[in-house]
Design an enzyme around this catalytic site. Structure first.
Site, short mmCIF file in Angstrom:
data_model
loop_
_atom_site.label_atom_id
_atom_site.label_comp_id
_atom_site.label_asym_id
_atom_site.label_seq_id
_atom_site.Cartn_x
_atom_site.Cartn_y
_atom_site.Cartn_z
N SER A 194 -9.88 -2.56 5.95
CA SER A 194 -10.85 -2.95 4.84
C SER A 194 -12.14 -3.78 5.36
CB SER A 194 -10.25 -3.19 3.77
OG SER A 194 -8.95 -2.30 3.43
N1 SAM Z 1 -4.83 -3.72 4.54
C1 SAM Z 1 -5.11 -3.08 5.52
C2 SAM Z 1 -5.94 -3.92 6.84
O1 SAM Z 1 -6.08 -5.14 6.48
O2 SAM Z 1 -5.87 -3.38 7.77
C3 SAM Z 1 -5.82 -1.87 5.53
C4 SAM Z 1 -4.91 -0.83 4.75
S1 SAM Z 1 -5.52 0.85 4.96
C5 SAM Z 1 -6.99 0.73 4.08
C6 SAM Z 1 -4.36 1.64 3.83
C7 SAM Z 1 -2.80 1.54 4.70
O3 SAM Z 1 -2.23 2.04 3.77
C8 SAM Z 1 -2.89 2.79 5.75
O4 SAM Z 1 -2.38 1.89 6.99
C9 SAM Z 1 -1.85 3.65 5.47
O5 SAM Z 1 -1.24 4.12 6.23
C10 SAM Z 1 -0.95 2.79 4.46
N2 SAM Z 1 -0.31 3.69 3.59
C11 SAM Z 1 -0.86 4.93 2.56
N3 SAM Z 1 0.06 5.19 1.88
C12 SAM Z 1 1.41 4.47 2.04
C13 SAM Z 1 2.64 4.39 1.73
N4 SAM Z 1 3.20 5.28 0.38
N5 SAM Z 1 3.53 3.25 1.97
C14 SAM Z 1 3.07 2.52 2.84
N6 SAM Z 1 1.79 2.46 3.45
C15 SAM Z 1 1.14 3.36 2.94
#
Ligand code: SAM
Length: 216
Positions: free
Chosen positions: A61
């Site tokens: 993000s």
């Molecule tokens: N906070 C992270 C960073 O600093 O890099 C960015 C996160 S990214 C915007 C969103 C993440 O949520 C992705 O890696 C995605 O694979 C994960 N995600 C989506 N659905 C999910 C779920 N049900 N359980 C765990 N992770 C999930």
């Protein structure tokens, strides 16, 4: 490239002018080496005002969004925090700096493994990792004082609200596939009072209590 200088610039040009005030948070945003959480080919953009790709169609993000979400959590240093969406592990590092312990769940094993490798190399020892569907939370470790969801959800999963302590806070982007709003929920007597914050665009929260598939 002087990454410390770029980090200081990020804080003074992107965070403070947009209203981020928490001094502990600003100190940590100046400290955590965000460039180590992205691939080498985008390291020169690590402190720019944007999200960046991290593989598997996922993103790290924008720094401002990381700061807003973290500030909304009102961390003091004593909290047990659940993070859904480990991604690159950058936000996890920020949480680990500002709270007692972090439990982080990621649905892609390779992202979780890479994040774990980086965070271990940086000496963080207050983080536990899980690969799986974060919409179910981490019942064995509940309750949590804070829950941060870093992917966009259709609504606040009840499973997660149920794993918050009394007085606990959840921050989560809620909306449709194209855009969301940051929602801050505070639990009081088994109910969540909700505040609506900045508009945002996140990749979808895919799981049993989130979106059922990624194509909508
Ligand atoms: N906070 C992270 C960073 O600093 O890099 C960015 C996160 S990214 C915007 C969103 C993440 O949520 C992705 O890696 C995605 O694979 C994960 N995600 C989506 N659905 C999910 C779920 N049900 N359980 C765990 N992770 C999930």
């Amino acid at each position: 490239m002087d990454f410390q200088e770029l980090r200081d610039l990020m804080v003074t040009t992107q965070l403070i002018p947009r209203g981020i005030k928490d001094e502990r948070l600003l100190r940590v945003m100046r400290k955590v080496p965000r460039h180590l959480f992205v691939d080498e080919y985008v390291q020169d953009k690590a402190y720019d005002d944007m999200a960046l790709p991290i593989g598997d169609g996922q993103t790290i993000s924008q720094p401002y969004m990381v700061a807003v979400m973290t500030e909304l959590l009102e961390l003091t240093g004593d909290e047990k925090v659940l993070e859904i969406g480990t991604g690159s592990g950058y936000q996890t590092a920020i949480l680990a700096e500002l709270s007692k312990e972090v439990f982080t769940i990621e649905r892609f094993a390779n992202l979780s493994d890479r994040a774990k490798e980086k965070l271990t190399a940086l000496d963080y020892d207050n983080i536990r990792f899980m690969v799986g569907d974060g919409t179910k939370g981490w019942p064995e470790e509940a309750p949590f004082h804070r829950i941060l969801v870093t992917a966009g959800a259709p609504d606040i999963p009840e499973t997660l609200a149920a794993q918050l302590t009394e007085g606990g806070i959840i921050v989560i982007p809620v909306g449709d596939f194209l855009s969301q709003r940051l929602v801050k929920g505070r639990k009081h007597k088994e109910k969540l009072s909700e505040e609506y914050h900045t508009p945002c665009v996140f990749v979808p929260l895919v799981g049993e209590y989130g979106w059922k598939d990624t194509r909508r």
